[in-house]
Write an enzyme that holds these catalytic residues in place. Structure first.
Site, PDB file in Angstrom:
ATOM      1  CG  ASN A   1      32.755 -18.314 -17.305  1.00  0.00           C
ATOM      2  OD1 ASN A   1      32.510 -18.893 -16.460  1.00  0.00           O
ATOM      3  ND2 ASN A   1      33.061 -18.591 -18.503  1.00  0.00           N
TER       4      ASN A   1
ATOM      5  CE  LYS B   1      16.317 -14.908 -21.836  1.00  0.00           C
ATOM      6  NZ  LYS B   1      16.272 -13.741 -22.579  1.00  0.00           N
TER       7      LYS B   1
ATOM      8  CG  HIS C   1      35.308 -21.655 -21.622  1.00  0.00           C
ATOM      9  ND1 HIS C   1      34.202 -22.237 -21.667  1.00  0.00           N
ATOM     10  CD2 HIS C   1      35.864 -22.483 -22.571  1.00  0.00           C
ATOM     11  CE1 HIS C   1      33.879 -22.912 -22.804  1.00  0.00           C
ATOM     12  NE2 HIS C   1      35.247 -23.234 -23.421  1.00  0.00           N
TER      13      HIS C   1
ATOM     14  CG  MET D   1      26.590 -25.396 -16.829  1.00  0.00           C
ATOM     15  SD  MET D   1      27.923 -25.210 -17.722  1.00  0.00           S
ATOM     16  CE  MET D   1      29.200 -26.188 -17.289  1.00  0.00           C
ATOM     17  NE  ARG D   2      19.667 -21.457 -15.288  1.00  0.00           N
ATOM     18  CZ  ARG D   2      18.546 -21.520 -16.079  1.00  0.00           C
ATOM     19  NH1 ARG D   2      18.195 -20.554 -16.653  1.00  0.00           N
ATOM     20  NH2 ARG D   2      17.678 -22.483 -15.709  1.00  0.00           N
TER      21      ARG D   2
ATOM     22  N   GLY E   1      30.933 -28.297  -8.400  1.00  0.00           N
ATOM     23  CA  GLY E   1      31.572 -27.267  -7.553  1.00  0.00           C
ATOM     24  C   GLY E   1      33.193 -27.436  -7.100  1.00  0.00           C
TER      25      GLY E   1
ATOM     26  CG  ASN F   1      36.824 -24.653 -11.170  1.00  0.00           C
ATOM     27  OD1 ASN F   1      38.046 -24.418 -11.186  1.00  0.00           O
ATOM     28  ND2 ASN F   1      36.263 -25.574 -12.120  1.00  0.00           N
TER      29      ASN F   1
HETATM   30  C1  GAR Z   1      34.527 -26.505 -15.157  1.00  0.00           C
HETATM   31  O1  GAR Z   1      35.292 -27.258 -16.045  1.00  0.00           O
HETATM   32  C2  GAR Z   1      34.517 -25.336 -15.814  1.00  0.00           C
HETATM   33  O2  GAR Z   1      35.453 -25.047 -16.637  1.00  0.00           O
HETATM   34  C3  GAR Z   1      32.966 -25.366 -16.807  1.00  0.00           C
HETATM   35  O3  GAR Z   1      32.353 -26.313 -16.155  1.00  0.00           O
HETATM   36  C4  GAR Z   1      33.094 -27.017 -15.119  1.00  0.00           C
HETATM   37  C5  GAR Z   1      32.518 -26.984 -13.621  1.00  0.00           C
HETATM   38  O4  GAR Z   1      33.198 -27.769 -12.796  1.00  0.00           O
HETATM   39  N1  GAR Z   1      32.418 -24.131 -17.330  1.00  0.00           N
HETATM   40  C6  GAR Z   1      31.948 -24.178 -18.430  1.00  0.00           C
HETATM   41  O5  GAR Z   1      31.883 -25.162 -19.432  1.00  0.00           O
HETATM   42  C7  GAR Z   1      31.192 -22.969 -18.774  1.00  0.00           C
HETATM   43  N2  GAR Z   1      30.942 -22.580 -19.949  1.00  0.00           N
HETATM   44  P1  GAR Z   1      32.976 -27.501 -11.353  1.00  0.00           P
HETATM   45  O6  GAR Z   1      31.406 -27.437 -11.027  1.00  0.00           O
HETATM   46  O7  GAR Z   1      33.285 -29.022 -10.747  1.00  0.00           O
HETATM   47  O8  GAR Z   1      33.753 -26.435 -10.570  1.00  0.00           O
END
Ligand code: GAR
Length: 202
Positions: free
Chosen positions: A109, A65, A111, A92-93, A12, A14
């Site tokens: 989202n 999903k 990425h 991640m779904r 978390g 982000n």
């Molecule tokens: C982030 O790097 C995000 O871009 C990625 O998961 C990480 C979560 O980090 N998302 C994906 O790969 C989605 N396909 P966080 O939990 O520290 O924010």
């Protein structure tokens, strides 16, 4: 007013960057709730520490999903908290039709690659292993595909010879933590205009 629900499955950081931006007055949205499909995900703890409702939901029997009964439950939770916009932050779904329809054009989202390169799982690792010299992160609207929605914001990261996957991921995360609040603020201000596949910043 954007009334945000943040979805995540992991640490978390982000989500934390979004919370920090709101608390610093740099992001003009209300965070109504943080939701996770992982009961002990640290993202929920981060929310609680800031007095934000933190909710776990069970996605069984699905592994990859958000669908069926879980999707119905999530819609109820969102309605209960008055959320009108969703930010996926390490969720991640795959999000399916029910949620996409209910929040059409109001799900974004982040990425860890410069889309459309390296969609799907482990975008940072994919770029590192492929050997590209530049990668980065992308904030995009969510559509029915995997990481295929219209792009709102991207930030670039150089992959230096000395980089390991770990140092690269640190650099990508630092850019994500700037890119996500920035993109949300643009949307909150009504500055993002859709022009087919493109988004334009007014
Ligand atoms: C982030 O790097 C995000 O871009 C990625 O998961 C990480 C979560 O980090 N998302 C994906 O790969 C989605 N396909 P966080 O939990 O520290 O924010």
């Amino acid at each position: 007013m954007m009334k945000l629900a943040i979805f995540g499955s992991g640490s978390g950081t982000n989500c934390q960057a979004i919370i920090d931006a709101v608390e610093a007055g740099a992001l003009d949205v209300e965070i109504r709730c943080v939701l996770s499909d992982v009961e002990d995900a640290y993202i929920l703890e981060r929310a609680r520490k800031h007095g934000i409702p933190a909710v776990w939901f069970d996605c069984a029997p699905f592994k990859t999903k958000l669908d069926g009964e879980a999707e119905r439950k999530v819609l109820e939770i969102l309605e209960g908290h008055g959320a009108n916009f969703i930010a996926l932050a390490g969720f991640m779904r795959i999000v399916k039709e029910g949620l996409l329809h209910a929040y059409q054009g109001r799900i974004v989202n982040i990425h860890p690659s410069l889309l459309p390169s390296f969609p799907g799982l482990d975008g940072g690792r994919q770029a590192y292993e492929y050997g590209v010299k530049y990668t980065g992160c992308t904030v995009h609207f969510v559509d029915a595909g995997v990481d295929t929605g219209a792009i709102i914001n991207q930030k670039c990261v150089a992959i230096e010879d000395a980089d390991t996957l770990d140092t690269l991921m640190e650099k990508i995360h630092a850019q994500e933590h700037a890119a996500y609040p920035e993109a949300l603020q643009w949307i909150a201000e009504g500055r993002i205009r859709r022009a087919g596949r493109r988004t334009l910043l007014d």
